[in-house]
Design a protein around this motif. Structure first.
Motif, short mmCIF file in Angstrom:
data_model
loop_
_atom_site.label_atom_id
_atom_site.label_comp_id
_atom_site.label_asym_id
_atom_site.label_seq_id
_atom_site.Cartn_x
_atom_site.Cartn_y
_atom_site.Cartn_z
N HIS A 19 0.68 -1.18 -0.17
CA HIS A 19 0.12 -0.14 0.09
C HIS A 19 0.80 1.69 0.13
O HIS A 19 1.86 1.55 1.22
CB HIS A 19 -1.28 -0.28 1.35
CG HIS A 19 -2.39 1.19 1.34
ND1 HIS A 19 -1.68 2.61 1.00
CD2 HIS A 19 -2.98 1.24 0.90
CE1 HIS A 19 -3.34 2.85 0.73
NE2 HIS A 19 -3.98 2.05 0.73
N THR A 192 -0.42 1.68 7.84
CA THR A 192 -2.30 1.39 7.88
C THR A 192 -2.05 -0.16 8.91
O THR A 192 -0.56 -0.21 9.35
CB THR A 192 -2.80 0.74 6.45
OG1 THR A 192 -1.69 -0.49 6.10
CG2 THR A 192 -2.70 1.49 5.13
N ASN A 210 -4.75 -3.70 5.92
CA ASN A 210 -4.14 -4.24 4.66
C ASN A 210 -3.72 -5.05 5.20
O ASN A 210 -2.75 -5.84 5.16
CB ASN A 210 -2.38 -3.10 4.02
CG ASN A 210 -2.32 -3.18 2.81
OD1 ASN A 210 -2.79 -3.65 2.19
ND2 ASN A 210 -1.00 -3.03 2.94
#
Length: 404
Positions: A19, A192, A210
């Motif tokens: 991510h 995240t 994530n």
């Protein structure tokens, strides 16, 4: 069909990416984690200039690495019991204190508490964030490594700029103390939070969920909740030796250069020295090389069976620069700049490729332990370089006085 995919090929696969928030967060945390450590080394001359004491620069290196080694040696055996968010808060407080203590204290021995705090922050932070990458995509290892390389440039270049613009060492240190605070929003809001961390009982807070690479591959995150036994950790340490020995060798050689040989390589009257001391330029150029190579694993990875090559080349660098320091036969400081840049490339290269190879070799909780534990090898070697350097610099200076 049936061909085994190279362990590094997935880097170029657009379907296999971390991510973006995690990559940015780990890069910034890496940059901030090593920032105070680098500034303390760049500011060695200022820290040792108080009170009329004459000390080798390795004194600062020793204060800047020995606490780091001690915490990195001890932490892997118990650190899993401490939530990540607590570690991050402690790292931030120590980083800020590392600037403020030497800024407001006059005694040189009290000033050395600054490098001690920077060392503790760097050691604890590195163990924390490297272990944390085990819960994320492997590219976060590269992002964090690149950030630590960026810390070299940010720390050395910023202090070089401050040395040129500001005459007061106290003001320089105060101006540098604000960056470490950025770790907190990066960790608590930008990064995240994968389910494996929540399952791990870390009490983490973050943004998007994530899934980790292990989850995507169908591997259970329950394994993270089962702590490794002492015997299992010893077994993993034995498996880590092929990674740790080349890493330790490179760092021993390069820190012997940085703190014991560089201060002897003087070129009075050269154009750069009209702006700042030679040592400050050496540190800045070295850190540029580190940053470039720590960011290179996606472009030019080194196989784990070739990790001995940077160790060999760095040993040659140390021997060459020692001879140059004594006999003073290199006419231009710019040639020294090139050698120092190559030294930085080798240092950054071994760091990122070692941790990347570990992330490829181990999985789940084994990887979490190994990524954190490996850092003790180069901390030990840097501590050794600082101790050896106390006499090495004096020996080289005496040789230069006699033969140079």
């Amino acid at each position: 069909m049936g061909k085994k995919r190279n362990s590094y090929e997935h880097l170029a696969d657009p379907r296999d990416r971390a991510h973006p928030r995690d990559l940015v967060a780990f890069f910034i945390c890496g940059l901030i984690n090593n920032y105070a450590y680098v500034v303390m080394l760049s500011a060695a001359g200022d820290l040792l200039s108080s009170g009329g004491y004459v000390m080798p620069f390795s004194v600062v290196l020793l204060a800047d690495i020995l606490p780091c080694f001690l915490i990195q040696f001890a932490a892997p055996w118990f650190m899993a019991a401490i939530p990540y968010w607590v570690r991050v808060l402690v790292v931030t407080v120590l980083s800020v204190a590392s600037f403020l203590i030497p800024a407001f204290c006059e005694d040189v021995f009290v000033k050395l508490i600054g490098p001690v705090c920077a060392s503790l922050a760097s050691g604890l932070g590195e163990i924390t964030f490297l272990a944390l990458t085990s819960h994320y995509h492997k590219n976060t290892v590269s992002a964090f490594s690149s950030g630590t390389g960026g810390a070299g440039i940010a720390g050395s270049m910023s202090y070089l700029g401050l040395s040129i613009a500001i005459r007061s060492p106290k003001t320089r240190l105060i101006a540098s103390c604000f960056l470490p605070v950025l770790t907190l929003p990066c960790y608590f809001f930008l990064m995240t939070t994968p389910p494996s961390l929540r399952k791990h009982g870390s009490g983490e807070s973050g943004g998007l969920i994530n899934p980790t690479e292990e989850e995507a591959a169908g591997e259970s995150i329950e394994d993270f909740a089962l702590p490794l036994t002492f015997t299992e950790k010893l077994r993993l340490m034995k498996r880590l030796l092929p990674f740790m020995i080349p890493l330790a060798t490179v760092y021993f050689m390069e820190y012997l250069v940085n703190q014991s040989i560089d201060p002897v390589l003087l070129y009075p009257g050269s154009a750069p020295t009209r702006l700042a001391p030679e040592y400050t330029f050496y540190q800045a150029i070295y850190q540029v090389g580190v940053f470039i190579s720590r960011s290179s694993v996606n472009l030019l990875p080194i196989r784990k069976d070739l990790l001995f090559l940077p160790a060999l080349f760095q040993s040659i660098n140390m021997a060459l620069l020692s001879v140059i320091a004594v006999f003073n036969f290199v006419p231009s400081i710019y040639i020294i700049f090139v050698i120092i840049f190559w030294e930085g490339l080798l240092g950054g290269c071994i760091y990122v490729n070692t941790f990347w190879a570990i992330s490829e070799t181990f999985v789940r909780k084994d990887k979490e332990f190994c990524l954190g534990a490996t850092s003790m090898s180069y901390s030990l070697s840097i501590t050794g370089a600082a101790l050896v350097g106390l006499g090495w610099q004096v020996m080289l200076q005496n040789g230069r006085n006699r033969y140079g």
